[in-house]
Write a protein that holds these residues in place. Structure first.
Motif, short mmCIF file in Angstrom:
data_model
loop_
_atom_site.label_atom_id
_atom_site.label_comp_id
_atom_site.label_asym_id
_atom_site.label_seq_id
_atom_site.Cartn_x
_atom_site.Cartn_y
_atom_site.Cartn_z
N VAL A 66 0.83 -1.21 0.00
CA VAL A 66 0.00 0.00 0.00
C VAL A 66 0.86 1.25 0.00
O VAL A 66 0.51 2.26 -0.62
CB VAL A 66 -0.94 0.00 1.23
N GLU A 67 2.00 1.20 0.69
CA GLU A 67 2.86 2.38 0.77
C GLU A 67 3.33 2.85 -0.60
O GLU A 67 3.50 4.06 -0.82
CB GLU A 67 4.07 2.11 1.68
N GLU A 68 3.51 1.93 -1.54
CA GLU A 68 3.95 2.32 -2.88
C GLU A 68 2.85 3.08 -3.61
O GLU A 68 3.13 4.04 -4.34
CB GLU A 68 4.37 1.09 -3.68
N TYR A 69 1.61 2.65 -3.43
CA TYR A 69 0.49 3.36 -4.05
C TYR A 69 0.31 4.74 -3.43
O TYR A 69 0.02 5.72 -4.12
CB TYR A 69 -0.80 2.54 -3.91
N GLN A 70 0.49 4.83 -2.10
CA GLN A 70 0.36 6.13 -1.44
C GLN A 70 1.42 7.10 -1.96
O GLN A 70 1.11 8.26 -2.27
CB GLN A 70 0.49 5.96 0.08
N ARG A 71 2.66 6.65 -2.04
CA ARG A 71 3.74 7.53 -2.51
C ARG A 71 3.54 7.98 -3.95
O ARG A 71 3.98 9.06 -4.34
CB ARG A 71 5.10 6.82 -2.38
N ALA A 72 2.89 7.15 -4.74
CA ALA A 72 2.71 7.45 -6.16
C ALA A 72 1.51 8.35 -6.42
O ALA A 72 1.33 8.84 -7.54
CB ALA A 72 2.54 6.14 -6.95
N SER A 73 0.71 8.62 -5.39
CA SER A 73 -0.55 9.34 -5.58
C SER A 73 -0.38 10.85 -5.55
O SER A 73 0.59 11.38 -5.01
CB SER A 73 -1.55 8.93 -4.48
N ASP A 74 -1.36 11.54 -6.13
CA ASP A 74 -1.43 12.99 -6.08
C ASP A 74 -2.55 13.46 -5.14
O ASP A 74 -2.44 14.49 -4.50
CB ASP A 74 -1.68 13.56 -7.48
N ILE A 75 -3.63 12.69 -5.10
CA ILE A 75 -4.78 13.00 -4.24
C ILE A 75 -5.28 11.69 -3.62
O ILE A 75 -5.40 10.68 -4.31
CB ILE A 75 -5.93 13.65 -5.03
N PHE A 76 -5.57 11.74 -2.33
CA PHE A 76 -6.16 10.59 -1.65
C PHE A 76 -7.56 10.97 -1.19
O PHE A 76 -7.77 12.09 -0.69
CB PHE A 76 -5.32 10.17 -0.44
N VAL A 77 -8.52 10.03 -1.33
CA VAL A 77 -9.90 10.31 -0.94
C VAL A 77 -10.41 9.22 0.00
O VAL A 77 -10.25 8.03 -0.27
CB VAL A 77 -10.83 10.38 -2.18
N LEU A 78 -11.04 9.65 1.10
CA LEU A 78 -11.73 8.72 2.00
C LEU A 78 -13.20 9.12 2.05
O LEU A 78 -13.57 10.05 2.77
CB LEU A 78 -11.14 8.76 3.41
#
Length: 246
Positions: free
Chosen positions: A132-144
């Motif tokens: 999951v950490e790789e997807y987080q680092r690669a993201s520009d915006i996170f949505v919950l």
């Protein structure tokens, strides 16, 4: 009893439980969740999804189910897909909609949103994954866009990765996530407002960077996992000492 935020403490009290309750917020491991040093760190996972360096990656983490609001985020993204042709949506988490027969209608709703978006190739379901950490680092915006949570680690982890965060009000939302409008963008839990919040950050890279930086600073100052571990250790020492005197 140990809870990780004040709303859960209130829940315990309303349930009629009068025993001692300690609040110890969850923390983030900075050795695992941290900002990318360069574009290559971001690009490794993006290449597996066909997301270019110049594209925008919107991510959510959690099981694909109604409570997590996967359908709301998909519909909001579908409203923006044509307007923003370089934006991808990545849903990281197990496909509960495929596993549970009772979610057939929900699954069909997701499929319709993807197919009518005009850009189904820019929607990515990863399934359950351990990186999951790789997807987080690669993201520009996170949505919950969740309906209820305890302490949503995925938000803390996105902030620790210096990613701009959008949150909808949920049962369990507490000040431990920071201040709305400063450390994250808060919007109502519906398709229209989600789309508006996403459009705001997509059109304003400077605003996106500001939320990312302020959220990251909040995590550094308040939510390091070492602080949580120290509080657990102090509690255990206190209880052990009290037990010896009995």
């Amino acid at each position: 009893i140990v809870t990780n935020n004040e709303p859960l403490l209130d829940f315990v009290r309303h349930a009629g439980i009068s025993t001692r309750v300690e609040i110890i917020p969850n923390g983030v491991d900075p050795q695992r969740f941290y900002p990318a040093d360069d574009q290559q760190q971001r690009q490794t996972i993006r290449d597996t999804l066909g997301i270019a360096a110049s594209d925008i990656m919107i991510t959510t983490v959690g099981g694909i189910m109604p409570r997590k609001g996967s359908h709301l985020l998909l519909e909001a993204w579908a409203q923006l897909a044509v307007e923003f042709p370089h934006v991808h949506l990545v849903l990281v988490g197990p496909r509960k909609d495929l596993e549970q027969p009772g979610l057939k209608n929900f699954r069909n709703q997701l499929r319709k949103s993807v197919s009518t978006s005009g850009a189904p190739e820019r929607v990515h379901f990863t399934g359950l994954c351990k990186n999951v950490e790789e997807y987080q680092r690669a993201s520009d915006i996170f949505v919950l866009p969740s309906e209820r949570e305890g302490m949503p680690n995925s938000v803390l982890e996105a902030m620790a990765s210096r990613v701009a965060v959008i949150v909808t009000p949920f049962k369990g939302l507490s000040h431990d996530l920071g201040t709305p409008g400063t450390h994250f963008l808060l919007c109502d839990r519906n398709v229209t407002d989600l789309a508006s919040a996403l459009r705001l950050l997509l059109k304003n890279p400077a605003q996106r960077s500001k939320f990312a930086a302020q959220g990251y600073q909040w995590i550094r100052e308040n939510m390091n996992i070492e602080r949580s571990l120290d509080r657990y250790a102090a509690l255990y020492h206190e209880l052990a000492a009290a037990h010896k005197t009995e």
